[in-house]
Design a protein around this motif. Structure first.
Motif, PDB file in Angstrom:
ATOM      1  N   ALA A  23       0.820  -1.209   0.000  1.00 42.20           N
ATOM      2  CA  ALA A  23       0.000   0.000   0.000  1.00 42.20           C
ATOM      3  C   ALA A  23       0.852   1.256   0.000  1.00 42.20           C
ATOM      4  O   ALA A  23       0.457   2.276  -0.550  1.00 42.20           O
ATOM      5  CB  ALA A  23      -0.937  -0.007   1.202  1.00 42.20           C
ATOM      6  N   GLU A  24       2.021   1.205   0.635  1.00 44.48           N
ATOM      7  CA  GLU A  24       2.877   2.395   0.665  1.00 44.48           C
ATOM      8  C   GLU A  24       4.231   2.079   0.057  1.00 44.48           C
ATOM      9  O   GLU A  24       4.698   0.940   0.085  1.00 44.48           O
ATOM     10  CB  GLU A  24       3.023   2.919   2.090  1.00 44.48           C
ATOM     11  N   ALA A  25       4.837   3.085  -0.508  1.00 45.64           N
ATOM     12  CA  ALA A  25       6.144   2.924  -1.148  1.00 45.64           C
ATOM     13  C   ALA A  25       7.228   2.725  -0.083  1.00 45.64           C
ATOM     14  O   ALA A  25       7.095   3.235   1.031  1.00 45.64           O
ATOM     15  CB  ALA A  25       6.462   4.154  -1.978  1.00 45.64           C
ATOM     16  N   PRO A  26       8.277   2.023  -0.438  1.00 45.49           N
ATOM     17  CA  PRO A  26       9.374   1.852   0.522  1.00 45.49           C
ATOM     18  C   PRO A  26      10.104   3.179   0.712  1.00 45.49           C
ATOM     19  O   PRO A  26       9.989   4.090  -0.116  1.00 45.49           O
ATOM     20  CB  PRO A  26      10.277   0.815  -0.152  1.00 45.49           C
ATOM     21  N   PRO A  27      10.876   3.295   1.799  1.00 43.16           N
ATOM     22  CA  PRO A  27      11.653   4.525   2.007  1.00 43.16           C
ATOM     23  C   PRO A  27      12.586   4.756   0.817  1.00 43.16           C
ATOM     24  O   PRO A  27      12.986   3.804   0.138  1.00 43.16           O
ATOM     25  CB  PRO A  27      12.460   4.237   3.281  1.00 43.16           C
ATOM     26  N   PRO A  28      12.934   6.022   0.530  1.00 42.04           N
ATOM     27  CA  PRO A  28      13.748   6.338  -0.652  1.00 42.04           C
ATOM     28  C   PRO A  28      15.056   5.545  -0.746  1.00 42.04           C
ATOM     29  O   PRO A  28      15.425   5.088  -1.829  1.00 42.04           O
ATOM     30  CB  PRO A  28      14.029   7.839  -0.515  1.00 42.04           C
ATOM     31  N   ASP A  29      15.768   5.365   0.370  1.00 44.31           N
ATOM     32  CA  ASP A  29      17.032   4.626   0.302  1.00 44.31           C
ATOM     33  C   ASP A  29      16.790   3.159  -0.067  1.00 44.31           C
ATOM     34  O   ASP A  29      17.523   2.561  -0.832  1.00 44.31           O
ATOM     35  CB  ASP A  29      17.830   4.754   1.604  1.00 44.31           C
ATOM     36  N   ARG A  30      15.716   2.595   0.448  1.00 44.16           N
ATOM     37  CA  ARG A  30      15.362   1.195   0.134  1.00 44.16           C
ATOM     38  C   ARG A  30      14.941   1.089  -1.342  1.00 44.16           C
ATOM     39  O   ARG A  30      15.319   0.150  -2.036  1.00 44.16           O
ATOM     40  CB  ARG A  30      14.223   0.746   1.048  1.00 44.16           C
ATOM     41  N   ALA A  31      14.161   2.052  -1.831  1.00 44.70           N
ATOM     42  CA  ALA A  31      13.716   2.053  -3.225  1.00 44.70           C
ATOM     43  C   ALA A  31      14.914   2.190  -4.163  1.00 44.70           C
ATOM     44  O   ALA A  31      14.999   1.509  -5.192  1.00 44.70           O
ATOM     45  CB  ALA A  31      12.713   3.183  -3.459  1.00 44.70           C
ATOM     46  N   ALA A  32      15.862   3.055  -3.792  1.00 48.44           N
ATOM     47  CA  ALA A  32      17.060   3.235  -4.623  1.00 48.44           C
ATOM     48  C   ALA A  32      17.882   1.944  -4.674  1.00 48.44           C
ATOM     49  O   ALA A  32      18.396   1.556  -5.733  1.00 48.44           O
ATOM     50  CB  ALA A  32      17.904   4.389  -4.102  1.00 48.44           C
ATOM     51  N   ASP A  33      17.991   1.271  -3.546  1.00 49.59           N
ATOM     52  CA  ASP A  33      18.740   0.000  -3.496  1.00 49.59           C
ATOM     53  C   ASP A  33      18.056  -1.050  -4.372  1.00 49.59           C
ATOM     54  O   ASP A  33      18.717  -1.743  -5.150  1.00 49.59           O
ATOM     55  CB  ASP A  33      18.837  -0.488  -2.046  1.00 49.59           C
ATOM     56  N   LEU A  34      16.741  -1.151  -4.263  1.00 52.43           N
ATOM     57  CA  LEU A  34      15.997  -2.124  -5.071  1.00 52.43           C
ATOM     58  C   LEU A  34      16.139  -1.809  -6.563  1.00 52.43           C
ATOM     59  O   LEU A  34      16.349  -2.711  -7.388  1.00 52.43           O
ATOM     60  CB  LEU A  34      14.519  -2.131  -4.678  1.00 52.43           C
ATOM     61  N   ARG A  35      16.044  -0.525  -6.914  1.00 47.47           N
ATOM     62  CA  ARG A  35      16.185  -0.126  -8.314  1.00 47.47           C
ATOM     63  C   ARG A  35      17.573  -0.477  -8.842  1.00 47.47           C
ATOM     64  O   ARG A  35      17.715  -1.020  -9.944  1.00 47.47           O
ATOM     65  CB  ARG A  35      15.924   1.371  -8.450  1.00 47.47           C
ATOM     66  N   ALA A  36      18.611  -0.183  -8.062  1.00 55.30           N
ATOM     67  CA  ALA A  36      19.991  -0.468  -8.487  1.00 55.30           C
ATOM     68  C   ALA A  36      20.191  -1.975  -8.689  1.00 55.30           C
ATOM     69  O   ALA A  36      20.815  -2.406  -9.671  1.00 55.30           O
ATOM     70  CB  ALA A  36      20.979   0.066  -7.469  1.00 55.30           C
ATOM     71  N   ARG A  37      19.649  -2.775  -7.788  1.00 58.46           N
ATOM     72  CA  ARG A  37      19.797  -4.231  -7.910  1.00 58.46           C
ATOM     73  C   ARG A  37      19.053  -4.764  -9.132  1.00 58.46           C
ATOM     74  O   ARG A  37      19.542  -5.636  -9.838  1.00 58.46           O
ATOM     75  CB  ARG A  37      19.312  -4.918  -6.632  1.00 58.46           C
ATOM     76  N   LEU A  38      17.865  -4.212  -9.389  1.00 60.90           N
ATOM     77  CA  LEU A  38      17.077  -4.646 -10.534  1.00 60.90           C
ATOM     78  C   LEU A  38      17.784  -4.276 -11.846  1.00 60.90           C
ATOM     79  O   LEU A  38      17.891  -5.093 -12.765  1.00 60.90           O
ATOM     80  CB  LEU A  38      15.685  -4.021 -10.487  1.00 60.90           C
ATOM     81  N   LEU A  39      18.317  -3.058 -11.925  1.00 55.65           N
ATOM     82  CA  LEU A  39      19.030  -2.634 -13.127  1.00 55.65           C
ATOM     83  C   LEU A  39      20.312  -3.442 -13.332  1.00 55.65           C
ATOM     84  O   LEU A  39      20.658  -3.792 -14.462  1.00 55.65           O
ATOM     85  CB  LEU A  39      19.329  -1.137 -13.070  1.00 55.65           C
TER      86      LEU A  39
END
Length: 159
Positions: A23-39
Motif C-alpha cells: 500500500a505504501e512505497a518503501p523509504p527512498p534509500d530502500r527504493a534506490a537500493d531495489l532499483r539499483a539491484r534490478l538494473l
C-alpha cells in the motif's frame, strides 16, 4: 530440507512482479537500493548462442577454414572450429598461452599418435607443436591465444 527463502530484499520485487505491491512505497534509500539491484540484474550478459548455420568460415591456410565462436581481446583468447580438409595439415607453431583442442570429427596425427573424436589435447604455454596431419580430414574445436595472421603461421618453419 525446506525450500530456500529469498532474502527479504527480494520480497518486494517478487510482490511487485506478482502484482501485489504494498500500500505504501518503501523509504527512498530502500527504493534506490531495489532499483539499483534490478538494473544490475537486467544488465548482466545473457547466454550468447551461435547456431551451427551461423557465423563465417574463413580460409586460414591451404586446406583449413576457421569459424570463430568467441574472441576475447581483453583476455587474448579465442574459441574456434577448425575444418581441416583431407590431406591438409596445421603447420608447426609455438604457443604463448595454453591451448585446448577437442577432436569432433575425423582424426589428426601429431608426433606419430592419431587422435579421434572425443580426444582432448591440452598444450601448456611455451609448447612448440609439430605439424598436425589430417589424412582423412578433421573438425577440431580449439580454445587458445588469439589466432595469428595466417601468413605468420603459414611461414613458420618450426624452429
Amino acid at each position: 530440507m525446506s525450500p530456500r527463502r529469498p532474502p527479504p530484499a527480494d520480497d518486494l520485487l517478487l510482490a511487485a512482479l506478482a502484482g501485489l505491491t504494498p500500500a505504501e512505497a518503501p523509504p527512498p534509500d530502500r527504493a534506490a537500493d531495489l532499483r539499483a539491484r534490478l538494473l544490475a540484474a537486467a544488465a548482466r550478459p545473457r547466454t550468447v548462442v551461435l547456431r551451427a548455420n551461423e557465423g563465417e568460415w574463413a580460409p586460414f591456410v591451404p586446406g583449413i577454414r576457421i569459424k570463430t565462436l568467441r574472441r576475447d581481446e581483453a583476455d587474448g583468447t579465442q574459441t574456434s572450429l577448425w575444418r581441416i580438409e583431407p590431406g591438409a595439415q596445421v603447420p608447426p607453431h609455438p604457443h604463448t598461452r595454453e591451448e585446448e583442442c577437442l577432436v569432433l570429427e575425423g582424426s589428426v596425427i601429431h608426433d606419430g599418435i592419431e587422435y579421434f573424436p572425443g580426444d582432448f589435447l591440452l598444450a601448456p604455454p611455451g609448447e612448440r607443436h609439430q605439424p598436425f596431419l589430417a589424412p582423412r580430414g578433421a573438425l577440431l574445436m580449439i580454445r587458445s591465444e588469439l589466432i595469428p595472421d595466417p601468413s605468420r603461421l603459414a611461414g613458420h618453419d618450426g624452429h
